[in-house]
Design an enzyme around this catalytic site. Structure first.
Site, PDB file in Angstrom:
ATOM      1  N   LYS A   1       5.774   7.724 -12.608  1.00  0.00           N
ATOM      2  CA  LYS A   1       5.237   6.367 -12.858  1.00  0.00           C
ATOM      3  C   LYS A   1       4.772   6.256 -14.315  1.00  0.00           C
ATOM      4  O   LYS A   1       4.968   5.224 -14.962  1.00  0.00           O
ATOM      5  CB  LYS A   1       4.077   6.063 -11.903  1.00  0.00           C
ATOM      6  CG  LYS A   1       4.458   5.873 -10.451  1.00  0.00           C
ATOM      7  CD  LYS A   1       5.361   4.688 -10.187  1.00  0.00           C
ATOM      8  CE  LYS A   1       4.666   3.347 -10.387  1.00  0.00           C
ATOM      9  NZ  LYS A   1       5.541   2.212  -9.959  1.00  0.00           N
TER      10      LYS A   1
ATOM     11  N   THR B   1       0.273   2.386 -11.220  1.00  0.00           N
ATOM     12  CA  THR B   1      -0.792   3.015 -10.429  1.00  0.00           C
ATOM     13  C   THR B   1      -1.886   3.620 -11.310  1.00  0.00           C
ATOM     14  O   THR B   1      -1.623   4.000 -12.466  1.00  0.00           O
ATOM     15  CB  THR B   1      -0.181   4.133  -9.554  1.00  0.00           C
ATOM     16  OG1 THR B   1      -1.214   4.910  -8.978  1.00  0.00           O
ATOM     17  CG2 THR B   1       0.701   5.075 -10.372  1.00  0.00           C
ATOM     18  N   ASP B   2      -3.072   3.768 -10.739  1.00  0.00           N
ATOM     19  CA  ASP B   2      -4.162   4.442 -11.463  1.00  0.00           C
ATOM     20  C   ASP B   2      -3.908   5.947 -11.602  1.00  0.00           C
ATOM     21  O   ASP B   2      -4.540   6.629 -12.408  1.00  0.00           O
ATOM     22  CB  ASP B   2      -5.519   4.196 -10.782  1.00  0.00           C
ATOM     23  CG  ASP B   2      -5.597   4.679  -9.337  1.00  0.00           C
ATOM     24  OD1 ASP B   2      -4.602   5.206  -8.811  1.00  0.00           O
ATOM     25  OD2 ASP B   2      -6.678   4.514  -8.726  1.00  0.00           O
ATOM     26  N   GLU B   3      -2.956   6.478 -10.801  1.00  0.00           N
ATOM     27  CA  GLU B   3      -2.726   7.936 -10.817  1.00  0.00           C
ATOM     28  C   GLU B   3      -2.187   8.422 -12.158  1.00  0.00           C
ATOM     29  O   GLU B   3      -2.248   9.614 -12.448  1.00  0.00           O
ATOM     30  CB  GLU B   3      -1.779   8.345  -9.688  1.00  0.00           C
ATOM     31  CG  GLU B   3      -2.325   7.984  -8.325  1.00  0.00           C
ATOM     32  CD  GLU B   3      -1.752   8.809  -7.190  1.00  0.00           C
ATOM     33  OE1 GLU B   3      -1.080   9.807  -7.446  1.00  0.00           O
ATOM     34  OE2 GLU B   3      -2.004   8.429  -6.036  1.00  0.00           O
TER      35      GLU B   3
ATOM     36  N   TYR C   1       5.034  12.433  -8.705  1.00  0.00           N
ATOM     37  CA  TYR C   1       4.974  10.964  -8.529  1.00  0.00           C
ATOM     38  C   TYR C   1       4.299  10.301  -9.725  1.00  0.00           C
ATOM     39  O   TYR C   1       4.860   9.397 -10.353  1.00  0.00           O
ATOM     40  CB  TYR C   1       4.222  10.619  -7.229  1.00  0.00           C
ATOM     41  CG  TYR C   1       3.744   9.170  -7.193  1.00  0.00           C
ATOM     42  CD1 TYR C   1       4.662   8.132  -7.112  1.00  0.00           C
ATOM     43  CD2 TYR C   1       2.380   8.853  -7.274  1.00  0.00           C
ATOM     44  CE1 TYR C   1       4.233   6.804  -7.107  1.00  0.00           C
ATOM     45  CE2 TYR C   1       1.948   7.536  -7.260  1.00  0.00           C
ATOM     46  CZ  TYR C   1       2.880   6.509  -7.176  1.00  0.00           C
ATOM     47  OH  TYR C   1       2.458   5.201  -7.183  1.00  0.00           O
TER      48      TYR C   1
END
Ligand code: NAD
Ligand code: DAU
Length: 354
Positions: A162, A132-134, A158
């Site tokens: 990741k 993810t970009d997060e 989260y």
């Protein structure tokens, strides 16, 4: 054959459906069927011998090792994860277990299998980790979009979990030579999206006459990508991506949350007007913000376009319209997911935001 993990979830099920619509290479679909996994997403594949569903955990070394050997799998695409930021704030434990420990056991099974291969089978083997970009953290208004070289600054349990999984994947390539590919994608939307996430939640609540909850001031920016474009990007990276590389995937569609919700309301006004003739936007309600809420994400998808020639097919306007139509046309799916445990989650997350 390929192994897809998490293939009963939102993106995984879209990926399996698209894969089998485009080629005949069979898919082993390993999914633990958590609250987010739904075999109804795959109902159209019932009786299709190209799809073999296995209920199980990516952290189960013996099971994954057996699948890799028995089916002589040539590639693994890892979607399996706990994926919802708000749930990670309420309870991070599952995120650590699946996203970090689970990915570690999966990598161990892959390392054992890949180490036993020889020649062409070994050279062609691939592990694609969907991320993810997060992991890159939050951008200020005028910052350039996230490139693959952006430093990791995860802000939620989260995104931290990741990020940890991405680091493990990277380390297994660097240390053991495992042929990995990592993709970091922006916010997806489209069919089979579980209604804990903004876009499907707003559609469900709008049609049910419930409040449309906007966290904080609604000016947080996300970069939206139609899920089938994410799937095509993953196929592209799996086929032609350079081993050990990271590819950012995004739709060049930065939108503040409030604008997204207004767009949804306007499309619903047109396609399914309220009985009282009033606009759906009247249901918008500001609620307490998400703790540590990232302000802006934006993906620079230049590398995947330059190297692999991938570009999204949908604009936000075309994709969101398709999505609204899909939800209106699939009310049975919606009713089934929006019951039971889902209602407990809604009570827990929104009850305390009043
Ligand atoms: P999702 O929550 O809808 O689906 C996750 C799936 O994984 C479910 O089917 C669940 O049953 C399964 N699963 C969970 N734990 C498992 C375990 N231990 N073993 C096997 N299966 C397990 O998630 P999603 O939105 O489809 O996201 C898929 C992946 O893409 C995730 O890795 C997520 O981090 C990443 N991602 C999501 C988005 C997005 O906007 N949704 C954007 C970028 C990246
Ligand atoms: O950026 C990629 C990520 O996108 C993925 O890695 C995650 O798995 C996925 O869930 C998604 O994370 P977000 O937190 O951005 O998605 P979500 O739909 O939960 O929220 C989108 C934005 O809308 C976010 O700024 C929070 C806000 N929001 C969300 C909900 C559920 C609201 O304002 N109200 C809500 O009720």
């Amino acid at each position: 054959m390929i192994l897809v993990t998490g293939g009963a979830g939102f993106i995984g099920s879209n990926f399996v459906l698209d894969w089998l619509a485009q080629c005949d290479e069979p898919v082993i679909n390993l999914d633990a069927l958590t609250y987010a996994g739904n075999l109804e997403n795959l109902a159209s594949l019932q009786g299709d011998p190209r799809h073999i569903f296995v209920k199980g955990n990516i952290g189960d070394f013996d099971l994954v090792a057996k699948l890799l050997t028995d089916y002589k799998l040539r590639a693994v695409v890892n979607f399996a994860a706990e994926s919802h930021v708000d749930r990670s704030i309420h309870g991070p434990e599952d995120f650590i277990q699946t996203n970090i420990v689970g990915t570690f056991h999966l990598l161990e099974a892959l390392r054992a299998r890949w180490g036993s291969l020889e020649g062409e089978a070994k050279a062609a083997f691939r592990f694609l980790h969907v991320s993810t970009d997060e992991v890159y953290g939050s951008l200020e208004k005028d910052d350039p979009a996230f490139a693959e070289t952006h430093r990791y600054e995860p802000n939620s349990p989260y995104s931290a979990s990741k990020a940890a999984s991405d680091h493990l994947v990277r380390a297994y390539h660097h240390t053991y030579g495992l042929p990995v590919l990592t993709t970091n994608c922006s916010n997806n939307y489209g069919p089979y999206h579980f209604p804990e996430k903004l876009i499907p939640l707003v559609m469900l609540n709008a049609l049910a006459g419930k409040p449309l909850p906007i966290y904080g001031d609604g000016q947080q920016i996300r970069d939206w990508l139609y899920v089938k474009d994410h799937c095509s990007a993953i196929r592209c990276v799996l086929e032609a991506g350079r081993v050990g590389e990271v590819y950012n995937i995004g739709g060049w569609n930065e939108k503040p949350n409030l604008e997204v919700v207004h767009t949804l309301c306007a499309i619903l006004d047109e396609l399914r007007p309220r009985a009282d003739g009033k606009p759906y936007k009247e249901q918008i309600t500001y609620v307490k913000d998400r703790p540590g809420h990232d302000r802006r994400y934006a993906i620079d998808a230049g590398k995947i376009e330059r190297e692999l020639g991938w570009k999204p097919a949908e604009t936000f306007e075309s994709g969101i319209r398709k999505t609204v139509r899909w939800y209106l046309d699939n009310q049975a799916w919606v009713q089934n997911v929006a019951s039971g445990a889902y209602l407990n989650w809604v009570g827990k997350n929104y009850g305390e935001r009043q």
